[in-house]
Design an enzyme around this catalytic site. Structure first.
Site, PDB file in Angstrom:
ATOM      1  N   LYS A   1       5.653   7.815   2.483  1.00  0.00           N
ATOM      2  CA  LYS A   1       5.282   7.426   3.092  1.00  0.00           C
ATOM      3  C   LYS A   1       5.530   8.220   4.988  1.00  0.00           C
ATOM      4  O   LYS A   1       6.387   9.224   5.085  1.00  0.00           O
ATOM      5  CB  LYS A   1       6.206   6.546   3.382  1.00  0.00           C
ATOM      6  CG  LYS A   1       4.405   5.393   4.209  1.00  0.00           C
ATOM      7  CD  LYS A   1       4.007   4.248   3.400  1.00  0.00           C
ATOM      8  CE  LYS A   1       2.697   4.005   3.524  1.00  0.00           C
ATOM      9  NZ  LYS A   1       1.960   2.926   2.108  1.00  0.00           N
TER      10      LYS A   1
ATOM     11  N   ASP B   1      -3.907   4.537   5.637  1.00  0.00           N
ATOM     12  CA  ASP B   1      -2.817   3.351   5.406  1.00  0.00           C
ATOM     13  C   ASP B   1      -2.531   2.621   6.609  1.00  0.00           C
ATOM     14  O   ASP B   1      -4.265   3.084   7.237  1.00  0.00           O
ATOM     15  CB  ASP B   1      -0.585   3.450   5.412  1.00  0.00           C
ATOM     16  CG  ASP B   1      -0.648   1.821   5.414  1.00  0.00           C
ATOM     17  OD1 ASP B   1      -0.301   1.743   4.364  1.00  0.00           O
ATOM     18  OD2 ASP B   1       0.178   1.537   6.266  1.00  0.00           O
TER      19      ASP B   1
ATOM     20  N   ASN C   1      -9.925  -2.045   5.719  1.00  0.00           N
ATOM     21  CA  ASN C   1     -10.078  -1.010   4.876  1.00  0.00           C
ATOM     22  C   ASN C   1      -9.890  -2.426   3.557  1.00  0.00           C
ATOM     23  O   ASN C   1     -11.040  -2.351   2.005  1.00  0.00           O
ATOM     24  CB  ASN C   1      -9.182  -0.151   3.973  1.00  0.00           C
ATOM     25  CG  ASN C   1      -9.560   0.764   2.950  1.00  0.00           C
ATOM     26  OD1 ASN C   1     -10.953   1.203   3.333  1.00  0.00           O
ATOM     27  ND2 ASN C   1      -8.551   1.643   2.291  1.00  0.00           N
TER      28      ASN C   1
END
Ligand code: GLU
Length: 447
Positions: A127, A167, A241
């Site tokens: 990440k 993200d 999203n």
């Protein structure tokens, strides 16, 4: 014995990662589930799998200087946490949000390791991101920031090394700017990022995949109780999203989404967010990055400032925003209002107290690492298409996504039952994800 082992591990994790609240929370949740596995597998303990698995393989932090539209120099901090590569190249999104810290990055990368293992695709966990806030910035400022960010990031990633994606705060626009700079620096057109535009290597369905996948997972869970999603009232919290994907799929299946929100409050639209109202919601974030209150003003709905939507009566709750957005108190209120199914479409949105309350009250509860794995799974399908140098149709990708979500659901159910906790999706997801990664680590020796 179990409690001692858990405490011993957690003391070590707390001592090595002081003050990293979210990371410690995510580790605690996984370790709590896997203690029975460690008791059955002394070889894992001897090989110090837990100690190795809770230590990221690499944490990269870097300076991101850029110039704003006024000509002033700005400085942000960039991160990439390459957590575990036992089953494939590091894979996971980039988050641009002022709340980003090393603890947030490590918790997300740790979660991603198990989530990616559950997808059945060969992807390790990673990440990254920055404390940069894309809201209120011009397109040019976002581009300059992304270019500076990538000027350092590029040396750490690559199609077979580490494949970032989006993200919170990172969507198609940001991936475009990042990919453009990456390609310029490495002089190769390769699948080193996912969430790309469909005209230049992206996969159809990737933007909708996390939300669609979470709804597919909800359908599977409800089916275990001979129930269906059609006709259900659903509360969701975000409208980015994931929130859009969830709403679109629920509308197709005849359910009704009645809330959206942001950090300032939430909208209640009891008639459901459909048709032109859904189109407005989609544009709100994806195009204009405008606050949720605009929806309430435009369609004359109730706006509640300073609260999350969990006080609204609903059958199903799908947190789609961020970590710890649903507290123990919120959970009690949802249960009192008749909510029987909770699906984490965001990462770790429910606090440990909330999860405990749902489980005690026989609420179907899906942890994020299982329920929101459809997004990264479709990123995995994007990587496959890039390697094959072809692109699949929307129907092909959707069928594969649906199949993956069904398989994740079955894995959770079977694993929970095998460990004597039928219907406990937290145990099912954590144990199945852990076993896959731990066995790969055992095969590869002490690395
Ligand atoms: N950020 C998403 C997640 O939390 C997607 C990551 C990806 O597609 O690599 O799973």
């Amino acid at each position: 014995m179990s409690a001692n082992l858990l405490n011993e591990y957690m003391q070590g994790v707390a001592a090595r990662n002081p003050g990293e609240k979210e990371f410690q929370q995510a580790v605690h949740e996984v370790l709590e589930s896997i203690i029975p596995v460690l008791e059955r597998h002394p070889e894992f303990r001897k090989a110090r799998i837990v100690e190795r698995l809770t230590e990221p393989e690499r944490v990269i932090t870097f300076r991101v200087p850029w110039v704003d539209d006024r000509g002033d120099v700005q400085v942000n901090r960039g991160f990439r946490v390459q957590f575990n590569s036992a089953i494939g190249p590091y894979k996971g999104g980039l988050r641009f949000h002022p709340s980003v810290t090393v603890s947030i990055m490590k918790f997300l990368a740790f979660e991603q390791t198990f989530k990616n293992a559950l997808t059945t695709l060969p992807m390790g966990g990673g990440k990254g991101g920055s404390d940069f806030d894309p809201r209120g910035k011009s397109d040019n400022e976002v581009m300059r920031f992304c270019q500076s960010f990538t000027t350092e990031l590029f040396r750490h990633v690559g199609a077979d090394t580490d494949v970032p994606a989006g993200d919170i705060g990172v969507g198609g626009r940001e991936i475009g700017y990042i990919y453009g700079q990456y390609k310029r620096l490495v002089n190769r057109f390769e699948g080193a990022f996912t969430g790309k535009g469909v005209g230049w290597g992206g996969s159809l369905m990737r933007p909708e995949a996390t939300g669609y996948g979470a709804v597919y997972f909800a359908q599977e869970m409800l089916a275990t109780r001979d129930q269906s999603i059609a006709g259900r009232t659903v509360a969701i919290s975000g409208y980015g999203n994931v929130g859009c994907g969830v709403t679109e799929k629920l509308n197709q299946l005849g359910a009704r989404v009645v809330t959206i929100g942001d950090e300032y409050g939430f909208v209640h639209d009891p008639e459901g967010i459909t048709g032109a109202k859904y189109e407005f919601m989609k544009e709100l974030w994806q195009v204009r990055r405008a606050p949720a209150k605009e929806y309430a003003d435009k369609f004359n709905c109730r706006w509640t400032a300073g609260a999350r939507p969990w006080s609204v009566a609903c059958d199903v709750a799908i947190p789609t925003a961020a970590e710890n957005e649903l507290s123990g108190k919120d959970a009690e209120q949802l249960i009192a209002n008749g909510c029987t199914c909770v699906v984490e479409a965001a990462n770790m949105p429910c606090t440990p107290e909330a999860v405990e309350a749902f489980q005690k009250n026989n609420v179907l509860f899906a942890p994020g690492k299982a329920a929101n794995a459809g997004g990264v799974a479709t990123s995995g399908l994007e990587m496959t298409q890039n390697s094959m140098r072809l692109s699949w149709s929307r129907d092909e990708v959707d069928a594969k996504l649906h199949d993956i979500m069904r398989r994740i659901h079955k894995t959770c159910v079977d694993t929970a039952a095998a460990y004597g906790k039928p219907g406990n999706y937290v145990i099912g997801a954590n144990v199945a994800g852990f076993l896959k990664v731990a066995m790969a680590m055992m095969d590869q020796g002490v690395v």
